[in-house]
Design a protein around this motif. Structure first.
Motif, PDB file in Angstrom:
ATOM      1  N   ALA A   1     -12.375   8.483   9.066  1.00  0.00           N
ATOM      2  CA  ALA A   1     -12.435   6.977   8.732  1.00  0.00           C
ATOM      3  C   ALA A   1     -12.221   6.292   9.945  1.00  0.00           C
ATOM      4  O   ALA A   1     -12.931   5.240  10.012  1.00  0.00           O
ATOM      5  N   GLU A   2     -11.413   6.997  10.859  1.00  0.00           N
ATOM      6  CA  GLU A   2     -11.264   6.136  12.222  1.00  0.00           C
ATOM      7  C   GLU A   2     -12.327   5.943  13.039  1.00  0.00           C
ATOM      8  O   GLU A   2     -12.272   5.467  14.005  1.00  0.00           O
ATOM      9  N   ASP A   3     -13.435   6.884  12.779  1.00  0.00           N
ATOM     10  CA  ASP A   3     -14.667   6.527  13.600  1.00  0.00           C
ATOM     11  C   ASP A   3     -15.482   5.720  13.079  1.00  0.00           C
ATOM     12  O   ASP A   3     -16.435   5.453  13.991  1.00  0.00           O
ATOM     13  N   THR A   4     -15.171   4.843  12.055  1.00  0.00           N
ATOM     14  CA  THR A   4     -15.915   3.635  11.653  1.00  0.00           C
ATOM     15  C   THR A   4     -16.058   2.624  12.814  1.00  0.00           C
ATOM     16  O   THR A   4     -14.994   2.249  13.112  1.00  0.00           O
ATOM     17  N   ALA A   5     -17.198   2.502  13.132  1.00  0.00           N
ATOM     18  CA  ALA A   5     -17.323   1.241  14.275  1.00  0.00           C
ATOM     19  C   ALA A   5     -18.802   0.950  14.559  1.00  0.00           C
ATOM     20  O   ALA A   5     -19.589   1.734  14.188  1.00  0.00           O
ATOM     21  N   ASP A   6     -19.197   0.142  15.426  1.00  0.00           N
ATOM     22  CA  ASP A   6     -20.622  -0.151  16.127  1.00  0.00           C
ATOM     23  C   ASP A   6     -20.645   0.836  17.149  1.00  0.00           C
ATOM     24  O   ASP A   6     -19.690   0.738  17.970  1.00  0.00           O
ATOM     25  N   TYR A   7     -21.559   1.607  17.435  1.00  0.00           N
ATOM     26  CA  TYR A   7     -21.569   2.431  18.377  1.00  0.00           C
ATOM     27  C   TYR A   7     -22.706   2.127  19.288  1.00  0.00           C
ATOM     28  O   TYR A   7     -23.688   1.695  18.968  1.00  0.00           O
ATOM     29  N   TYR A   8     -22.464   1.948  20.517  1.00  0.00           N
ATOM     30  CA  TYR A   8     -23.087   1.483  21.610  1.00  0.00           C
ATOM     31  C   TYR A   8     -23.562   2.333  22.664  1.00  0.00           C
ATOM     32  O   TYR A   8     -22.601   3.029  23.154  1.00  0.00           O
ATOM     33  N   CYS A   9     -24.876   2.683  23.102  1.00  0.00           N
ATOM     34  CA  CYS A   9     -24.926   3.430  24.361  1.00  0.00           C
ATOM     35  C   CYS A   9     -25.200   2.545  25.625  1.00  0.00           C
ATOM     36  O   CYS A   9     -25.511   1.236  25.428  1.00  0.00           O
ATOM     37  N   ALA A  10     -24.737   2.990  26.614  1.00  0.00           N
ATOM     38  CA  ALA A  10     -24.942   2.380  27.980  1.00  0.00           C
ATOM     39  C   ALA A  10     -25.287   3.019  29.078  1.00  0.00           C
ATOM     40  O   ALA A  10     -24.997   4.386  28.963  1.00  0.00           O
ATOM     41  N   ALA A  11     -25.830   2.452  30.236  1.00  0.00           N
ATOM     42  CA  ALA A  11     -26.452   3.273  31.151  1.00  0.00           C
ATOM     43  C   ALA A  11     -26.015   2.694  32.444  1.00  0.00           C
ATOM     44  O   ALA A  11     -25.605   1.564  32.685  1.00  0.00           O
ATOM     45  N   SER A  12     -25.548   3.751  33.450  1.00  0.00           N
ATOM     46  CA  SER A  12     -24.653   3.575  34.591  1.00  0.00           C
ATOM     47  C   SER A  12     -25.606   3.871  35.839  1.00  0.00           C
ATOM     48  O   SER A  12     -25.886   4.903  35.793  1.00  0.00           O
ATOM     49  N   LEU A  13     -25.583   3.009  36.735  1.00  0.00           N
ATOM     50  CA  LEU A  13     -26.207   3.312  37.930  1.00  0.00           C
ATOM     51  C   LEU A  13     -25.292   3.932  39.079  1.00  0.00           C
ATOM     52  O   LEU A  13     -25.633   4.279  39.992  1.00  0.00           O
ATOM     53  N   TRP A  14     -24.039   3.894  38.749  1.00  0.00           N
ATOM     54  CA  TRP A  14     -23.072   4.532  39.819  1.00  0.00           C
ATOM     55  C   TRP A  14     -23.172   5.964  39.766  1.00  0.00           C
ATOM     56  O   TRP A  14     -23.365   6.625  38.968  1.00  0.00           O
ATOM     57  N   GLY A  15     -22.788   6.122  41.321  1.00  0.00           N
ATOM     58  CA  GLY A  15     -22.247   7.544  41.424  1.00  0.00           C
ATOM     59  C   GLY A  15     -23.591   8.543  41.869  1.00  0.00           C
ATOM     60  O   GLY A  15     -24.654   8.137  41.690  1.00  0.00           O
ATOM     61  N   SER A  16     -23.131   9.778  41.922  1.00  0.00           N
ATOM     62  CA  SER A  16     -24.031  10.806  42.102  1.00  0.00           C
ATOM     63  C   SER A  16     -24.629  11.328  41.125  1.00  0.00           C
ATOM     64  O   SER A  16     -24.158  10.875  39.669  1.00  0.00           O
ATOM     65  N   SER A  17     -25.345  12.507  41.132  1.00  0.00           N
ATOM     66  CA  SER A  17     -25.952  13.079  39.841  1.00  0.00           C
ATOM     67  C   SER A  17     -25.088  13.598  38.860  1.00  0.00           C
ATOM     68  O   SER A  17     -25.359  13.662  37.622  1.00  0.00           O
ATOM     69  N   ASP A  18     -23.947  14.025  39.279  1.00  0.00           N
ATOM     70  CA  ASP A  18     -22.879  14.652  38.362  1.00  0.00           C
ATOM     71  C   ASP A  18     -21.659  13.650  38.128  1.00  0.00           C
ATOM     72  O   ASP A  18     -20.922  14.002  37.576  1.00  0.00           O
ATOM     73  N   TYR A  19     -21.757  12.491  38.257  1.00  0.00           N
ATOM     74  CA  TYR A  19     -20.970  11.431  38.285  1.00  0.00           C
ATOM     75  C   TYR A  19     -20.751  11.172  36.854  1.00  0.00           C
ATOM     76  O   TYR A  19     -21.792  10.864  35.979  1.00  0.00           O
ATOM     77  N   THR A  20     -19.504  10.999  36.334  1.00  0.00           N
ATOM     78  CA  THR A  20     -19.124  10.370  34.952  1.00  0.00           C
ATOM     79  C   THR A  20     -18.003   9.212  34.995  1.00  0.00           C
ATOM     80  O   THR A  20     -17.186   9.482  35.715  1.00  0.00           O
ATOM     81  N   THR A  21     -18.198   8.342  34.150  1.00  0.00           N
ATOM     82  CA  THR A  21     -17.251   7.249  34.312  1.00  0.00           C
ATOM     83  C   THR A  21     -16.929   6.807  32.858  1.00  0.00           C
ATOM     84  O   THR A  21     -17.768   6.544  32.132  1.00  0.00           O
ATOM     85  N   PRO A  22     -15.544   6.631  32.406  1.00  0.00           N
ATOM     86  CA  PRO A  22     -15.390   6.265  31.092  1.00  0.00           C
ATOM     87  C   PRO A  22     -14.973   4.448  31.107  1.00  0.00           C
ATOM     88  O   PRO A  22     -14.709   3.773  29.902  1.00  0.00           O
ATOM     89  N   LYS A  23     -15.447   4.064  32.570  1.00  0.00           N
ATOM     90  CA  LYS A  23     -14.957   2.381  32.571  1.00  0.00           C
ATOM     91  C   LYS A  23     -16.163   1.564  32.319  1.00  0.00           C
ATOM     92  O   LYS A  23     -17.359   1.570  32.420  1.00  0.00           O
ATOM     93  N   ILE A  24     -15.791   0.722  31.061  1.00  0.00           N
ATOM     94  CA  ILE A  24     -17.015  -0.246  30.544  1.00  0.00           C
ATOM     95  C   ILE A  24     -17.537  -0.776  31.642  1.00  0.00           C
ATOM     96  O   ILE A  24     -18.710  -0.956  31.548  1.00  0.00           O
ATOM     97  N   ASN A  25     -17.047  -1.262  32.727  1.00  0.00           N
ATOM     98  CA  ASN A  25     -17.628  -2.065  33.795  1.00  0.00           C
ATOM     99  C   ASN A  25     -18.304  -1.349  34.816  1.00  0.00           C
ATOM    100  O   ASN A  25     -19.143  -2.016  35.505  1.00  0.00           O
ATOM    101  N   ASP A  26     -18.294  -0.183  34.608  1.00  0.00           N
ATOM    102  CA  ASP A  26     -19.332   0.818  35.429  1.00  0.00           C
ATOM    103  C   ASP A  26     -20.694   0.874  34.685  1.00  0.00           C
ATOM    104  O   ASP A  26     -21.511   1.334  35.490  1.00  0.00           O
ATOM    105  N   TYR A  27     -20.780   0.428  33.825  1.00  0.00           N
ATOM    106  CA  TYR A  27     -22.202   0.351  32.885  1.00  0.00           C
ATOM    107  C   TYR A  27     -22.994  -1.085  33.219  1.00  0.00           C
ATOM    108  O   TYR A  27     -22.319  -1.905  32.989  1.00  0.00           O
TER     109      TYR A  27
END
Length: 127
Positions: A88-114
């Protein structure tokens, strides 16, 4: 610039599964690290999971680790979010986002990086 469209949301019982898709147009998806975020009613948008441009690196929020899986098919310009054992806690609107930051193996949890966001798809889990 890339346009993102999410699909696959819906109503599911607790313990069930859904697969969300995020289709990109306007530019090849391989240029971006991709993330999924969610926003529940009355709450701030939060990080769920992301995947690097290469697909070789992923990062999951603790709340979904072991239940959700992100994948990407650059040939189809699509990113997927497989959600199992939904709660039930997963109930939400889900959004995908694209980030131009970083190298090919870069990952980021920061909203502002998208840089680009889809319109979202609603997921409702009934308990």
């Amino acid at each position: 610039q890339v346009q993102l469209v999410e699909s696959g949301g819906g109503l599911v019982q607790a313990g069930g599964s859904l697969r969300l898709s995020c289709a990109a147009s306007g530019r090849t998806l391989s240029s971006y690290a991709m993330g999924w975020f969610r926003q529940a009613p009355g709450k701030e948008r939060e990080f769920v999971v992301c995947i690097s441009r290469s697909g070789g690196s992923t990062l999951y929020a603790d709340s979904v680790k072991g239940r959700f899986t992100i994948s990407r098919d650059n040939a189809k310009n699509t990113v997927y979010l497989q959600m199992n054992r939904l709660q039930a806690e997963d109930t939400a609107d889900y959004y995908c986002a694209a980030s131009l930051w970083g190298s090919s193996d870069y990952t980021t949890p920061k909203i502002n990086d998208y840089n680009y966001w889809g319109q979202g798809t609603q997921v409702t889990v009934s308990s």
